[in-house]
Design a protein around this motif. Structure first.
Motif, mmCIF file in Angstrom:
data_model
loop_
_atom_site.group_PDB
_atom_site.id
_atom_site.type_symbol
_atom_site.label_atom_id
_atom_site.label_comp_id
_atom_site.label_asym_id
_atom_site.label_seq_id
_atom_site.Cartn_x
_atom_site.Cartn_y
_atom_site.Cartn_z
ATOM 1 N N LEU A 340 82.266 42.351 60.721
ATOM 2 C CA LEU A 340 83.393 41.630 60.144
ATOM 3 C C LEU A 340 82.882 40.786 58.990
ATOM 4 O O LEU A 340 81.816 40.158 59.092
ATOM 5 N N GLU A 341 83.638 40.793 57.884
ATOM 6 C CA GLU A 341 83.215 40.025 56.715
ATOM 7 C C GLU A 341 83.246 38.534 57.038
ATOM 8 O O GLU A 341 84.252 38.000 57.509
ATOM 9 N N LEU A 342 82.137 37.859 56.749
ATOM 10 C CA LEU A 342 81.991 36.447 57.069
ATOM 11 C C LEU A 342 82.198 35.553 55.858
ATOM 12 O O LEU A 342 82.660 34.425 55.975
ATOM 13 N N GLY A 343 81.838 36.040 54.689
ATOM 14 C CA GLY A 343 81.939 35.240 53.474
ATOM 15 C C GLY A 343 81.212 35.937 52.338
ATOM 16 O O GLY A 343 80.942 37.138 52.391
ATOM 17 N N ASN A 494 74.406 28.984 47.088
ATOM 18 C CA ASN A 494 74.884 28.780 48.452
ATOM 19 C C ASN A 494 75.757 29.939 48.931
ATOM 20 O O ASN A 494 76.301 30.709 48.145
ATOM 21 N N PHE A 495 75.910 29.993 50.245
ATOM 22 C CA PHE A 495 76.793 30.957 50.882
ATOM 23 C C PHE A 495 78.159 30.303 51.085
ATOM 24 O O PHE A 495 78.254 29.176 51.579
ATOM 25 N N ALA A 496 79.226 30.978 50.680
ATOM 26 C CA ALA A 496 80.583 30.456 50.813
ATOM 27 C C ALA A 496 81.313 31.219 51.907
ATOM 28 O O ALA A 496 81.657 32.396 51.737
ATOM 29 N N MET A 497 81.562 30.571 53.041
ATOM 30 C CA MET A 497 82.260 31.220 54.145
ATOM 31 C C MET A 497 83.729 31.435 53.785
ATOM 32 O O MET A 497 84.375 30.554 53.198
ATOM 33 N N PHE A 498 84.241 32.610 54.139
ATOM 34 C CA PHE A 498 85.651 32.967 53.939
ATOM 35 C C PHE A 498 86.087 32.758 52.485
ATOM 36 O O PHE A 498 87.209 32.347 52.209
ATOM 37 N N ARG A 499 85.189 33.051 51.561
ATOM 38 C CA ARG A 499 85.468 32.825 50.149
ATOM 39 C C ARG A 499 86.663 33.624 49.672
ATOM 40 O O ARG A 499 87.532 33.121 48.945
ATOM 41 N N SER A 500 86.763 34.883 50.090
ATOM 42 C CA SER A 500 87.857 35.727 49.612
ATOM 43 C C SER A 500 89.205 35.206 50.087
ATOM 44 O O SER A 500 90.202 35.262 49.357
ATOM 45 N N ALA A 501 89.262 34.672 51.314
ATOM 46 C CA ALA A 501 90.519 34.122 51.816
ATOM 47 C C ALA A 501 90.925 32.885 51.020
ATOM 48 O O ALA A 501 92.101 32.695 50.694
ATOM 49 N N LEU A 502 89.961 32.033 50.683
ATOM 50 C CA LEU A 502 90.273 30.857 49.878
ATOM 51 C C LEU A 502 90.729 31.245 48.481
ATOM 52 O O LEU A 502 91.669 30.654 47.934
ATOM 53 N N ALA A 503 90.056 32.252 47.896
ATOM 54 C CA ALA A 503 90.394 32.654 46.533
ATOM 55 C C ALA A 503 91.759 33.315 46.478
ATOM 56 O O ALA A 503 92.578 33.025 45.592
ATOM 57 N N TRP A 517 96.314 30.655 56.632
ATOM 58 C CA TRP A 517 94.882 30.795 56.900
ATOM 59 C C TRP A 517 94.069 29.936 55.940
ATOM 60 O O TRP A 517 93.120 29.266 56.337
ATOM 61 N N ARG A 518 94.455 29.946 54.669
ATOM 62 C CA ARG A 518 93.756 29.107 53.699
ATOM 63 C C ARG A 518 93.944 27.626 54.031
ATOM 64 O O ARG A 518 93.011 26.821 53.920
ATOM 65 N N GLY A 519 95.168 27.239 54.462
ATOM 66 C CA GLY A 519 95.403 25.849 54.837
ATOM 67 C C GLY A 519 94.527 25.405 55.994
ATOM 68 O O GLY A 519 94.013 24.278 56.001
ATOM 69 N N ARG A 526 86.968 19.534 56.016
ATOM 70 C CA ARG A 526 86.633 18.118 56.168
ATOM 71 C C ARG A 526 85.341 17.931 56.939
ATOM 72 O O ARG A 526 84.658 16.915 56.785
ATOM 73 N N TRP A 527 85.015 18.907 57.788
ATOM 74 C CA TRP A 527 83.804 18.791 58.605
ATOM 75 C C TRP A 527 82.751 19.837 58.244
ATOM 76 O O TRP A 527 81.559 19.581 58.429
ATOM 77 N N PHE A 528 83.143 21.005 57.739
ATOM 78 C CA PHE A 528 82.198 22.102 57.567
ATOM 79 C C PHE A 528 81.986 22.523 56.115
ATOM 80 O O PHE A 528 81.342 23.518 55.855
ATOM 81 N N GLN A 529 82.528 21.820 55.135
ATOM 82 C CA GLN A 529 82.283 22.067 53.719
ATOM 83 C C GLN A 529 82.576 23.518 53.319
ATOM 84 O O GLN A 529 81.832 24.120 52.558
ATOM 85 N N ILE A 530 83.647 24.075 53.833
ATOM 86 C CA ILE A 530 83.983 25.454 53.517
ATOM 87 C C ILE A 530 84.509 25.566 52.094
ATOM 88 O O ILE A 530 83.981 26.318 51.272
ATOM 89 N N GLU A 531 85.535 24.781 51.765
ATOM 90 C CA GLU A 531 86.128 24.858 50.432
ATOM 91 C C GLU A 531 85.230 24.239 49.376
ATOM 92 O O GLU A 531 85.122 24.757 48.254
ATOM 93 N N SER A 532 84.552 23.145 49.711
ATOM 94 C CA SER A 532 83.731 22.461 48.710
ATOM 95 C C SER A 532 82.561 23.330 48.253
ATOM 96 O O SER A 532 82.219 23.352 47.065
ATOM 97 N N LEU A 533 81.945 24.072 49.168
ATOM 98 C CA LEU A 533 80.838 24.947 48.777
ATOM 99 C C LEU A 533 81.330 26.085 47.891
ATOM 100 O O LEU A 533 80.662 26.472 46.925
#
Length: 608
Positions: A340-343, A494-503, A517-519, A526-533
């Motif tokens: 499964l795609e992780l990021g 850096n590695f960006a988790m779930f980057r395609s979903a955010l984009a 899902w993006r929300g 706020r805790w895992f720096q997903i969007e910021s990375l």
């Protein structure tokens, strides 16, 4: 995105598919948990005076009642603890269950006068003995931290169960004791003393023996786990590291995460030919590999087979974090696992990088502003930095770490300045006119590991909290501009988790499911720096390389995710040194090192 599973012969797949639980161990584990609950209930609640076996049981000595209650309670708690090990086909759990089931049956018959309860325990013993060859899994790596965890969990469970025991005899209780009195009675009883609650008849002895059994059980299991021989997770030996470095020298260009296989808290299995290897760590019963196998792609199947054989021997859950698309295809083809795609991994081609242009405007303005503030950068190989400066960099990196524990597993090396890592790159930011701190004019650090002969992969980013914002952008830009001097043509960020979903979720026309899902990802950021990375990496206009997680079954994903969070340092079940003490220790070491340097300099001056 999911990777399909090509066909493979059933015999080979059955051999290396991994430790999928067999039907018998899984059913036996669940039945063991049920029998354990029955034994606990038998030890807690009063005997059935109208049981059909009551007349026959009356011939037994009455003094056996309290002992039988304690035995039933102890056997039930231990069976509950062993249920998970039986599900995983552990040999030691099987041996303990075979010894405990007859004891529980005797306790059921003696205290509850229940022939049915005794027969249930004996009935579970039959499949255990009949299918004993299916319980052959080796024990997990162990450490003494489990003793502390056992003490906390067993202590809390004993307190809760003790309250049930104390309150399970309301008709025989003298008076109406308060909740505080009942808790006090439980605490006294766990240590073998008489508490403030009193009962009529032999019930006081039954409650006292039951509470004493819980306390003794907690103490014995804790002492056993604390003083048994410690067998921690396997570490990378010097010989293994030499072999891995030889493989990386030939094939390290293929995977940007290859050098992270040299973490010394990982174990390794090699292919029969020795031309490929898989590194891993076992966390909470999950055998986590990271990145692609090391070495020749043609030899990967042999290393993967050894990995799966090791997982099957210990009944570990196999998983791979952050493998490439090619790696995912090989893993799924050879094992029948799913992917499964992780990021996505951000990769910058040095030849195409430039601060000019509208797309790089924000980075360019930030870099210029920081340079005007008096900061300068230095990009060097680790082997070209003096030992004294390396010590300051190590201490600063530890002190500036934003968490109490070091994070990283699949994309972090876990060390800086090791003599064997002389080809790593270190980019540092300095401000000469600033007030000198414990680390001199050092303000920020970036550490890169080799990615073959012409690449570098970002390991860590650390900066002084008092420094101006934008240190990381400054050092990444400086590293990319200095890369040609070191023969580096590509840099992995850096590695960006779930980057395609955010984009995709922020684009116009995104559907409600994708937006939801993006929300959720933005909330978790706020805790895992997903969007910021993701947004930080996107500043440098990289190309995105997908990374995958390989797993056995969908039901394993929560367990794999929790194990990965433990390995990466987001969940820490140990008790780290308090940050205040760690900060003071680091600062004291830095000051001591600075004093030693000044003393040596004065000595050199006097000698001259």
């Amino acid at each position: 995105m999911s990777i399909g599973v090509p066909n493979r012969s059933s015999r080979v797949r059955q051999l290396i598919r991994g430790p999928r639980p067999e039907a018998v161990p899984a059913l036996v584990g669940r039945a063991c948990a049920l029998v354990g609950l029955l034994d606990v209930a038998a030890g807690v609640f009063p005997r059935f005076r109208h049981s059909r076996m009551h007349t026959m049981a009356e011939v037994l000595p009455g003094a056996l009642g309290p002992f039988a209650a304690a035995l039933s309670l102890s056997a039930g708690v231990l069976l509950l603890l062993l249920a998970h090990g039986l599900k995983r086909s552990k040999r030691r759990a099987w041996r303990a269950a075979v010894a405990l089931l007859p004891a529980g049956a005797v306790a059921q018959f003696t205290y509850r006068h229940s022939l049915v309860g005794a027969l249930i325990s004996i009935a579970l013993l039959v499949p255990l003995l009949r299918h004993r060859d299916q319980f052959a899994a080796l024990p997990d790596p162990r450490s003494r931290w489990r003793a502390l965890a056992n003490f906390v969990l067993m202590g809390a469970g004993s307190l809760g169960l003790g309250l049930v025991i104390v309150s399970a005899h309301p008709r025989r209780m003298v008076g109406d004791p308060s909740l505080a009195d009942r808790i006090s009675h439980v605490l006294y009883g766990l240590f073998g003393f008489e508490g403030p609650v009193d009962y009529q008849g032999n019930t006081s002895w039954t409650v006292a023996f039951s509470l004493g059994a819980l306390g003794l059980l907690t103490a014995i299991t804790t002492v056993y786990l604390a003083f048994r021989p410690e067998h921690p997770a396997a570490r990378l030996t010097e010989e293994d590291e030499v072999r891995l470095r030889a493989l990386l020298a030939k094939h390290g260009r293929r995977d940007s995460l290859g050098h992270f296989a040299l973490r010394r808290d990982k174990a390794v299995v090699f292919s029969p030919s020795g031309k490929a290897a898989v590194t891993y760590r076992v966390v909470s019963g999950v055998m986590l590999a990271s990145g692609d196998p090391i070495g020749d792609v043609e030899a990967w199947p042999g290393a993967i087979e050894r990995f799966m054989d090791e997982a099957k021997a210990h009944s570990w859950t196999p998983a791979v974090m952050g493998c490439s698309e090619t790696g995912g295809e090989v893993w799924t083809r050879e094992t029948g696992l799913d992917a499964l795609e992780l990021g996505d991994e951000a990769v910058v081609d040095v030849a195409d990088f430039s601060l000019a242009g509208r797309a790089m405007r924000n980075v360019r303005q930030m870099v210029k502003r920081i340079e005007r503030a008096g900061y300068e950068t230095r990009v060097r190989r680790v082997g070209d930095i003096g030992e004294g400066e390396l010590d300051r960099i190590r201490l600063a990196a530890e002190d500036w770490r934003g968490t109490d524990t070091e994070r990283g597993f699949s994309m972090a090396l876990g060390r800086i300045g090791d003599p064997t890592d002389g080809d790593c790159l270190i980019a540092t930011a300095h401000k000469a006119d600033a007030e000198p701190g414990p680390y001199g004019d050092l303000k920020a650090i970036l550490h890169f590991v080799p990615w073959g002969p012409d690449g570098a992969s970002l390991d860590l980013m650390r900066r002084d909290r008092s420094a101006d914002p934008g240190m990381n952008e400054l050092l990444i830009a400086a590293s990319l501009q200095a890369a040609p001097r070191f023969g580096i043509a590509r840099v992995s960020l850096n590695f960006a988790m779930f980057r395609s979903a955010l984009a995709r979720g922020e684009k116009i026309g995104a559907g409600p499911v994708l937006r939801a899902w993006r929300g959720l990802l933005v909330f978790l950021s706020r805790w895992f720096q997903i969007e910021s990375l993701y947004k930080f990496n996107a500043k440098f206009q990289p190309r995105w390389e997908p990374r995958f997680v390989v797993y056995r079954a969908s039901g394993d994903l929560p367990r794999i995710g929790f194990a990965a969070m433990q390995a990466e340092g987001f969940v820490n079940l140990a008790l780290p040194l308090p940050r205040v003490l760690r900060h003071r220790t680091s600062a004291a070491r830095a000051c001591a090192h600075s004093v030693a340097e000044r003393t040596m300099a004065d000595r050199d001056v006097r000698a001259a």
